[in-house]
Design an enzyme around this catalytic site. Structure first.
Site, PDB file in Angstrom:
ATOM      1  N   HIS A 119       0.854  -1.193   0.000  1.00 28.75           N
ATOM      2  CA  HIS A 119       0.000   0.000   0.000  1.00 28.75           C
ATOM      3  C   HIS A 119       0.888   1.241   0.000  1.00 28.75           C
ATOM      4  O   HIS A 119       2.006   1.208   0.495  1.00 28.75           O
ATOM      5  CB  HIS A 119      -0.936   0.011   1.205  1.00 28.75           C
ATOM      6  N   ASP A 121      -0.354   4.386   1.072  1.00 28.01           N
ATOM      7  CA  ASP A 121      -0.684   5.348   2.120  1.00 28.01           C
ATOM      8  C   ASP A 121       0.245   5.112   3.305  1.00 28.01           C
ATOM      9  O   ASP A 121       0.812   4.017   3.447  1.00 28.01           O
ATOM     10  CB  ASP A 121      -2.148   5.228   2.557  1.00 28.01           C
ATOM     11  N   ASP A 154       7.054   0.831   6.048  1.00 27.19           N
ATOM     12  CA  ASP A 154       5.610   0.546   5.958  1.00 27.19           C
ATOM     13  C   ASP A 154       4.991   1.523   4.988  1.00 27.19           C
ATOM     14  O   ASP A 154       4.435   2.535   5.388  1.00 27.19           O
ATOM     15  CB  ASP A 154       4.999   0.652   7.362  1.00 27.19           C
ATOM     16  N   GLU A 188      -4.831   1.346   3.267  1.00 24.88           N
ATOM     17  CA  GLU A 188      -4.628   0.178   4.135  1.00 24.88           C
ATOM     18  C   GLU A 188      -4.637   0.564   5.601  1.00 24.88           C
ATOM     19  O   GLU A 188      -5.215  -0.124   6.440  1.00 24.88           O
ATOM     20  CB  GLU A 188      -3.288  -0.503   3.781  1.00 24.88           C
ATOM     21  N   GLU A 189      -4.017   1.698   5.898  1.00 24.91           N
ATOM     22  CA  GLU A 189      -3.871   2.099   7.299  1.00 24.91           C
ATOM     23  C   GLU A 189      -5.202   2.479   7.943  1.00 24.91           C
ATOM     24  O   GLU A 189      -5.292   2.566   9.164  1.00 24.91           O
ATOM     25  CB  GLU A 189      -2.873   3.263   7.423  1.00 24.91           C
ATOM     26  N   ASP A 215       1.918 -10.054   0.223  1.00 23.79           N
ATOM     27  CA  ASP A 215       1.758  -8.704   0.767  1.00 23.79           C
ATOM     28  C   ASP A 215       2.798  -8.491   1.855  1.00 23.79           C
ATOM     29  O   ASP A 215       3.597  -9.386   2.164  1.00 23.79           O
ATOM     30  CB  ASP A 215       0.325  -8.578   1.343  1.00 23.79           C
ATOM     31  N   HIS A 460       5.232   2.476  12.784  1.00 26.75           N
ATOM     32  CA  HIS A 460       4.172   3.480  13.014  1.00 26.75           C
ATOM     33  C   HIS A 460       4.642   4.511  14.033  1.00 26.75           C
ATOM     34  O   HIS A 460       3.836   5.159  14.684  1.00 26.75           O
ATOM     35  CB  HIS A 460       2.888   2.799  13.514  1.00 26.75           C
TER      36      HIS A 460
HETATM   37 ZN   LIG Z   1       1.561  -1.336   6.148  1.00 26.42          ZN
END
Ligand SMILES: [Zn+2]
Length: 487
Positions: A119, A121, A154, A188-189, A215, A460
């Site tokens: 992803h 985002d 990420d 996705e987030e 993934d 994150h």
């Molecule tokens: Zn991710």
């Protein structure tokens, strides 16, 4: 005497059987001294493309319609400019505006295609933490042997690594035997409702079913399990589900000077206490059982014996895993009371009390089943409970730890990260991967990078970064993955 002898010989046979199966059990052993694949110097322009990818603040907001899509458009335009050969070779379909579906047509379109996904985002930077970053979060700075910023781990790096790998092969005039799809979600987030869900529908409507989906969602990671010295390549083969339940209890209103035995708030408290003390039973799902078998060689004799004789020692193993809140989450559907609301004034009996229970579901359990379970507990306490499911995502199907795609992953992990123990595992959070079971039974989550546990947790958080060597390994991994898929 005779019976004692019989009992003793039975006991002897039992111990002998347990010991024999322990000695016959040969779990893999890690080789922490084995060096991973060295990608050598990564050309500056290759690093520059990831650097540039990081500079677009593609932050998707919870309220999708409130998202600023300008950086998303810029990111898409950047990909086309940075990877011209990829864009010439592949067709691109934009699903629901911003989900990207690239198709690299293979030689034999009758074969089921393979999907590589990620992803683009990223999560926002928490307000007030900007200054704690060594390099600004949207700088993509290259320093100290790392690329820094949101999306490096990420997971924009997986997108650019795919494209670097594909272009390398395209320059060699390589054409894959089957179609390869490169699929990138934009949300996705925040749950993937507008990206991966819609993309899965897009494929389902066209009758496209995949040989496999790969993934993000696992790394080769060291220090992740206490007592295990070896690095583990964790391949996510399933994901827990999650749901928020709103529990409502009604009560008689009135003045608090003459209260009933239990107010609505008191009843909510009793119910929450009961839910916490009556968890659903613990269970060993396939990925957790496989993980235990794979790491047993790294553990002491007693653990090895217990795992080798799992049928006998399962209750004990479950008890040990349940005792720690981290491992408990691997073997149980968990309940966490996270919010509560009742009452409007200190001297007024509340007419209603509400609590939110955040639930993470083990594969095999269901959102509806947990609702029924809460009602059953309330029934025992004779409480009239109303349950409303606010948001819910069922646990995923479990992908088999076998088959073409899984074997290819294992082979490449051995090749690029020698000495690492590969294993299926259960993903605790959520990824886009789960949405693709609709069009594929072999869905896996693995990013080919070697990280420490702490490094993984920057994803994150502050100072998200990826080492240049890891980025080089990821590119090499995807080259090898695509070129060797059908050989
Ligand atoms: Zn991710």
């Amino acid at each position: 005497m005779f019976f004692i002898l019989i009992a003793l010989s039975l006991l002897f046979c039992f111990i002998a059987a347990v010991l024999i199966s322990t000695f016959l059990f040969r779990p893999p052993r890690g080789r922490p001294d084995a060096a991973p694949y060295d990608p050598g110097d990564i050309p500056e322009e290759v690093l520059g493309r990831l650097t540039k990818a990081v500079t677009f603040p593609t932050i998707c907001t919870q309220d999708y319609t409130g998202t600023d899509f300008a950086p998303f458009e810029d990111f898409i335009a950047f990909l086309a400019e940075a990877y011209p050969l990829f864009h010439q070779t592949c067709s691109l379909e934009r699903v629901n505006g911003y989900a990207l579906v690239y198709r690299w047509k293979g030689m034999d379109t009758s074969l089921r295609p393979m999907m590589l996904t990620a992803h683009y985002d990223v999560v926002p930077v928490e307000e007030g933490t900007e200054a704690e970053w060594k390099y600004p979060p949207f700088s993509g700075a290259v320093a100290e042997g790392r690329i820094w910023g949101r999306g490096t781990l990420d997971i924009k790096s997986q997108i650019t690594a795919h494209m670097e790998a594909a272009e390398t092969l395209m320059r060699r005039n390589f054409v894959p035997k089957r179609d390869f799809y490169f699929v990138y979600g934009q949300d996705e987030e925040t749950g993937g409702r507008n990206g991966a869900y819609k993309t899965a529908d897009y494929f389902a409507e066209r009758g496209i079913h995949f040989e496999g989906v790969l993934d993000e969602g696992g790394f080769a990671v060291s220090g992740v399990i206490k007592g295990v010295a070896a690095t583990l390549a964790l391949i996510g083969t399933a994901e827990k589900g999650f749901a928020n339940y709103e529990l409502t209890l009604e009560g008689e209103g009135g003045h608090s000077s003459m209260p009933p035995a239990h107010t609505a708030l008191g009843n909510a408290a009793r119910l929450i206490a009961a839910i916490e003390s009556l968890p659903l039973p613990s269970r060993l799902t396939a990925p957790v059982l496989r993980l235990l078998r794979n790491i047993a060689g790294e553990m002491g004799f007693v653990t090895r014996m217990a795992v080798a004789n799992i049928r006998i020692f399962k209750p004990l193993i479950l008890k040990i895993l349940s005792a720690n809140y981290i491992t408990n989450a691997m073997v149980r559907t968990t309940f966490a009371a996270t919010m509560a609301r009742a009452g409007s004034a200190a001297n007024v009996l509340p007419q209603k009390a509400q609590a939110i229970i955040n639930v993470r579901l083990l594969p095999g359990d269901s959102v509806e089943g947990v609702s029924a379970y809460f009602k059953k507990i309330a029934g025992k306490l004779k409480l009239p409970l109303t349950v409303r499911v606010l948001t819910a995502e069922e646990p995923s199907q479990v992908s088999p730890a076998e088959g073409t795609v899984y074997r290819r992953l294992i082979t490449l992990i051995d090749e690029i990260f020698p000495g690492v123990i590969s294993s299926p595992y259960l993903v605790m959070g959520g990824t886009d991967a789960r949405k693709y079971y609709k069009v594929c039974d072999h869905v896996y989550r693995f990013t080919p990078m070697l990280v420490t546990n702490e490094e993984k947790d920057t994803a994150h958080s502050t100072n998200e970064s990826v080492t240049v060597a890891n980025y080089g390994r990821a590119i090499h991994f995807f080259i090898r993955f695509i070129e060797g898929f059908d050989t």
